[in-house]
Design an enzyme around this catalytic site. Structure first.
Site, PDB file in Angstrom:
ATOM      1  N   CYS A   1       2.530   1.508  11.678  1.00 20.70           N
ATOM      2  CA  CYS A   1       3.699   2.092  11.012  1.00 20.70           C
ATOM      3  C   CYS A   1       4.402   3.130  11.874  1.00 20.70           C
ATOM      4  O   CYS A   1       5.510   3.544  11.575  1.00 20.70           O
ATOM      5  CB  CYS A   1       3.281   2.720   9.683  1.00 20.70           C
ATOM      6  SG  CYS A   1       2.550   1.527   8.556  1.00 20.70           S
TER       7      CYS A   1
ATOM      8  N   SER B   1      -2.728  -6.239   0.303  1.00 20.80           N
ATOM      9  CA  SER B   1      -3.170  -7.623   0.455  1.00 20.80           C
ATOM     10  C   SER B   1      -3.294  -8.061   1.914  1.00 20.80           C
ATOM     11  O   SER B   1      -4.252  -8.738   2.284  1.00 20.80           O
ATOM     12  CB  SER B   1      -2.180  -8.535  -0.275  1.00 20.80           C
ATOM     13  OG  SER B   1      -2.329  -9.879   0.102  1.00 20.80           O
TER      14      SER B   1
ATOM     15  N   THR C   1      10.303  -7.955 -11.672  1.00 19.81           N
ATOM     16  CA  THR C   1       9.656  -9.257 -11.821  1.00 19.81           C
ATOM     17  C   THR C   1       8.529  -9.400 -10.808  1.00 19.81           C
ATOM     18  O   THR C   1       8.716  -9.145  -9.619  1.00 19.81           O
ATOM     19  CB  THR C   1      10.682 -10.391 -11.615  1.00 19.81           C
ATOM     20  OG1 THR C   1      11.716 -10.257 -12.581  1.00 19.81           O
ATOM     21  CG2 THR C   1      10.020 -11.757 -11.750  1.00 19.81           C
TER      22      THR C   1
ATOM     23  N   GLY D   1       0.796  -1.216   0.000  1.00 14.91           N
ATOM     24  CA  GLY D   1       0.000   0.000   0.000  1.00 14.91           C
ATOM     25  C   GLY D   1       0.831   1.270   0.000  1.00 14.91           C
ATOM     26  O   GLY D   1       0.479   2.252  -0.655  1.00 14.91           O
TER      27      GLY D   1
ATOM     28  N   GLN E   1      -7.802   0.389   4.106  1.00 16.59           N
ATOM     29  CA  GLN E   1      -8.691  -0.077   5.177  1.00 16.59           C
ATOM     30  C   GLN E   1     -10.130  -0.300   4.694  1.00 16.59           C
ATOM     31  O   GLN E   1     -10.960  -0.805   5.445  1.00 16.59           O
ATOM     32  CB  GLN E   1      -8.699   0.932   6.333  1.00 16.59           C
ATOM     33  CG  GLN E   1      -7.357   1.119   7.008  1.00 16.59           C
ATOM     34  CD  GLN E   1      -6.927  -0.087   7.820  1.00 16.59           C
ATOM     35  OE1 GLN E   1      -7.733  -0.931   8.201  1.00 16.59           O
ATOM     36  NE2 GLN E   1      -5.630  -0.180   8.091  1.00 16.59           N
TER      37      GLN E   1
END
Length: 389
Positions: free
Chosen positions: A326, A201, A238, A72, A180
């Site tokens: 965070c 995710s 990748t 995110g 959220q």
């Protein structure tokens, strides 16, 4: 064994078994690089396309409008920097709010050091922006509005559709961080009218380290990461196929079970809120009373330090937080709580408990029972509380 109750679902969620089962083959059996043209590569590319389709379906977008990221925060960076640098010939003004995630605020601070101007909107006591203030803040130099969908600390849901209408009327791009929101409230990007929206995710029972961004067709944006032709030349590197496969499955499950999920966590949220309000004095519910994340409970407890409360809860097996995961290492009070008008002293006594699919009524009863005891014990050691008594 000590009872363990997890009430920090807004920080991260446990991965569901169905998600892990779908990911497993892509670690060893189907390990190809999706950019390779041989059968191993085609196998990986097919899995990538299926996951992209699932994410798109979950939000009402076209598959071509979904781009995978490393999470995110990367998607926030891409949305804001990408729009800013791609449209600087049109203007250099960005509008956001004072209660955004730091993945938005720190990007805006970075842009301010690089020639851009940023307006930080105030919020009311519930954490809602003022649409009239937003309108007044827009100038002929404004190129982007970035307002989060659901606040990660206090759970307030912003009027996204109305903000998008204002942005469209003024010819300004609108980005919303929906980390959220996905899996917790219905989302239809076409109905909402947003230009950019990002997700993560691990907030919806998927793996960590993978996210996605919706970029509406026709939006002018620069890539954030250069170096290859992946993600239709917009995000080099990748692809993390196992993670993306897991994210796609998690999104599919989230939409299939959305109504039941909301009903479950909202019922337990309300039970927890009432249990705290009815049994503990000198508390304040933070966030909007009704327009809020269905699993978010955020209280301030006067005369108590939030860190002491968290450690005491952890000792009886209850996991919560004092705000964003965070910024959990910071001793500063939450910028969100300060923005809604709380004092330093009150803000330091905050507790965020967030509910998920695996939370039970017995868990909530246990939390209320222990919280009453812990708050009382901590207050008995507070000279401020003694004065009030």
């Amino acid at each position: 064994m000590k009872k363990r109750i997890y009430l920090d679902y807004s920080a991260t969620t446990p991965m569901k078994k169905e998600v892990l089962d779908e990911m497993m083959p892509y670690f060893n059996e189907k390990f190809g690089n999706a950019s390779s043209i041989h059968s191993f590569g085609r196998e990986a590319k097919e899995a990538l396309d299926i996951a992209r389709d699932r994410i798109a379906k979950a939000i009402g977008a076209a598959s071509s409008e979904i781009f995978f990221t490393g999470g995110g925060s990367e998607a926030d960076n891409w949305a804001i920097k990408g729009i800013a640098f791609a449209n600087k010939n049109k203007g250099s003004h960005i509008i956001t709010s004072k209660i955004e995630h730091h993945a938005v605020l720190h990007v805006c601070e970075y842009l301010e050091k690089n020639g851009f101007e940023v307006t930080y909107l105030d919020v009311d006591e519930y954490g809602m922006i003022d649409l009239e203030q937003l309108k007044e803040a827009i100038t002929d130099k404004t190129i982007l509005i970035s307002i989060m969908f659901v606040n990660n600390e206090i759970g307030t849901i912003q009027p996204i559709k109305e903000i998008a209408e204002i942005a469209k009327e003024k010819g300004v791009y609108f980005h919303t961080d929906a980390v959220q929101a996905l899996g917790n409230i219905p989302i239809d990007v076409k109905e909402l009218g947003v230009d950019l929206m990002n997700f993560s995710s691990h907030k919806i029972y998927g793996p960590k380290g993978v996210g996605a961004i919706y970029i509406k067709k026709g939006v002018k944006i620069h890539p954030l990461i250069h170096g290859g032709a992946q993600e239709r030349k917009r995000r080099a590197g990748t692809e993390n196929i196992p993670g993306i496969v897991g994210f796609g499955k998690a999104a599919e499950l989230a939409i299939e079970n959305l109504d039941a999920h909301i009903a479950h966590i909202q019922k337990l949220r309300d039970k927890l809120i009432e249990g705290i309000k009815n049994n503990i004095d000198y508390v304040r519910l933070n966030g909007h009373p009704t327009k809020r994340h269905p699993g978010n409970v955020n209280f301030c407890f006067e005369f108590i330090e939030g860190e002491s409360l968290l450690l005491s809860l952890d000792m009886v097996g209850i996991a919560g937080s004092s705000g964003s995961a965070c910024t959990s290492g910071s001793l500063d009070p939450s910028h969100v709580l300060m923005a809604i008008g709380l004092t330093h002293e009150i803000a330091h006594g905050s507790l965020r408990l967030t509910i998920g699919d695996f939370t039970t009524e017995e868990d909530i009863d246990y939390v209320i029972e222990n919280l009453i005891t812990i708050v009382d014990r901590l207050r008995q050691m507070s000279p401020l509380y003694e004065k009030v008594k």
